[in-house]
Design an enzyme around this catalytic site. Sequence first.
Site, PDB file in Angstrom:
ATOM      1  N   TYR A  16     -48.169  20.968  45.335  1.00 40.28           N
ATOM      2  CA  TYR A  16     -48.450  21.536  46.839  1.00 40.28           C
ATOM      3  C   TYR A  16     -49.487  20.542  47.529  1.00 40.28           C
ATOM      4  CZ  TYR A  16     -45.047  25.266  46.885  1.00 40.28           C
ATOM      5  OH  TYR A  16     -43.802  25.841  46.735  1.00 40.28           O
ATOM      6  N   TYR A 143     -40.046  33.981  50.003  1.00 43.94           N
ATOM      7  CA  TYR A 143     -40.355  32.944  48.946  1.00 43.94           C
ATOM      8  C   TYR A 143     -40.189  33.727  47.674  1.00 43.94           C
ATOM      9  CZ  TYR A 143     -42.992  29.858  46.173  1.00 43.94           C
ATOM     10  OH  TYR A 143     -43.414  29.071  45.005  1.00 43.94           O
ATOM     11  N   ASP A 237     -38.850  42.003  44.460  1.00 42.99           N
ATOM     12  CA  ASP A 237     -39.768  40.809  43.909  1.00 42.99           C
ATOM     13  C   ASP A 237     -41.239  41.078  44.245  1.00 42.99           C
ATOM     14  OD1 ASP A 237     -41.448  38.554  43.410  1.00 42.99           O
ATOM     15  OD2 ASP A 237     -40.162  37.202  44.368  1.00 42.99           O
ATOM     16  N   LYS A 266     -47.964  37.166  38.548  1.00 34.14           N
ATOM     17  CA  LYS A 266     -49.181  36.922  39.119  1.00 34.14           C
ATOM     18  C   LYS A 266     -50.345  37.928  38.701  1.00 34.14           C
ATOM     19  CE  LYS A 266     -48.242  34.415  43.040  1.00 34.14           C
ATOM     20  NZ  LYS A 266     -46.998  34.266  43.898  1.00 34.14           N
TER      21      LYS A 266
HETATM   22  C1  LIG Z   1     -45.816  33.362  43.667  1.00 34.52           C
HETATM   23  C2  LIG Z   1     -44.459  34.016  43.813  1.00 34.52           C
HETATM   24  C3  LIG Z   1     -43.209  33.673  42.916  1.00 34.52           C
HETATM   25  C4  LIG Z   1     -43.369  32.673  41.970  1.00 34.52           C
HETATM   26  O1  LIG Z   1     -44.385  32.867  41.091  1.00 34.52           O
HETATM   27  P1  LIG Z   1     -44.833  31.784  40.010  1.00 34.52           P
HETATM   28  O2  LIG Z   1     -45.384  32.321  38.976  1.00 34.52           O
HETATM   29  O3  LIG Z   1     -45.735  30.763  41.013  1.00 34.52           O
HETATM   30  O4  LIG Z   1     -43.294  30.862  39.624  1.00 34.52           O
HETATM   31  C5  LIG Z   1     -42.231  34.572  43.269  1.00 34.52           C
HETATM   32  N1  LIG Z   1     -42.295  35.624  44.240  1.00 34.52           N
HETATM   33  C6  LIG Z   1     -43.177  35.947  44.827  1.00 34.52           C
HETATM   34  C7  LIG Z   1     -43.094  36.807  45.996  1.00 34.52           C
HETATM   35  C8  LIG Z   1     -44.196  35.193  44.922  1.00 34.52           C
HETATM   36  O5  LIG Z   1     -45.319  35.182  45.681  1.00 34.52           O
END
Ligand SMILES: *Cc1c(COP(=O)(O)O)cnc(C)c1O
Length: 426
Positions: A16, A143, A237, A266
């Site tokens: 990015y 996202y 998610d 995360k």
């Molecule tokens: C960061 C994120 C992802 C992607 O995770 P990565 O480990 O960066 O591939 C997917 N969904 C959400 C909601 C995110 O914030």
Amino acid sequence: MKNLATRDHDIIWHPYTQMQTAALPIGIVRGEGSLLYAEDGAVYLDAVSSWWVNIHGHSHPYIAEKVAAQIKELDHVIFAGFTHQPAVELAEKLLLLLPQNQKRIFYSDNGSTAVEVALKMSIQFWENTGTAKRRIIAFRDSYHGDTFGAMSVSSRSAFTQPFVQYLFEVDFLDVPVPGKEELVLAQLEVILKKDDVAAFIFEPLLLGTAGMVMYEPAVLDKLLEMCQQHQVITIADEVMTGFGRTGKNFATEFLKNQPDIMCFSKGLTGGVMALGVTSCTAAIYEAFLSDSPAKTFFHGHSFTANPIACATALASLDLFVAATCQQNIQRISQQHEHFRTQIAHHSVIKECRQLGTVLALEFNAGETSYFNNIRQKLYQFALDNQVILRPLGNIIYVMPPYCTTNEQLAQIYQVISGMLTLIAEN
Ligand SMILES: *Cc1c(COP(=O)(O)O)cnc(C)c1O
């Protein structure tokens, strides 16, 4: 000897980042708590948890100790046909923490792969049960990651523009922000009239990359209820919202209805190792059981359930469920709330939003170009004041590690107040 930044600049391509115009990267040599120490002696307060992952602070001694012990015991083993203690124990502990309908844990190695797994599970579920369902629903501004499946269910934006013709078709819903609930419920009703909807994927209550956009649990509960009535698989998610960010363990804890599939990454390892988890219900899992190999879930990564990553997640979970961490989450939420009420009526602020430990300020944006300009200025202003804050367009947000002290929060708030003055004077 050249410094890290200069050596990096000659050979590395950053995520990015427009490499032609970006400033030199800052070389970090050490981390402790919420602080990052740079090679030039500067010390930065990490107000964004290093891209939203680091929940217990940097180089936490308890996690370091557990990682070191694991690496001496077992570093890695193929996860097809083999298993190991950290993977089993982590699955057991996660299932105790997750909504009761979650019964199986599938490991991968980041947030995007956790989403890919969820999408492939949903699509193959209908394939395995002989039902012609293929349509996917997602929020227009969402996202879900940077791989092709994850991009397909994400917003069509500058991020995905070069790839748009390679992305699969998705039925998009507007985000049901306050005032838009009825509209979005009506949109879903229209889509559900088509009887081939396979799955609905969503960021529960908080869309991070969209600019910390927030919506209410009640409307999400209704959306889930409608999906469930139409046998549509629901995928939460929680890659960003998981592990305390929203003030509860998981954002879905605000809901009455539970999703069929959940994605995590995360905060899962405390932001220390790359690990992804996709959990699902017994019904999803059982659709893959068969005497025929054709119904197998043919998905895996070299580092699936890496023992060091699983041991890291176990150590992070120990810290997460402890009273100190839970109290810190509430403390940060309260500090945010206090600061929010102080600045909410500032002339340059359009909206001030908060969910648990996430605070977001949206500025009155003039021209977009103007804000592209000011974004860089604000980022630099924060760095000059030893705080890492990365504006998302005209939105500034704080998402600190839970160990961030009240004094450190005050320092962050002071920098934000400085930003407000900077914008007002512009
Ligand atoms: C960061 C994120 C992802 C992607 O995770 P990565 O480990 O960066 O591939 C997917 N969904 C959400 C909601 C995110 O914030």
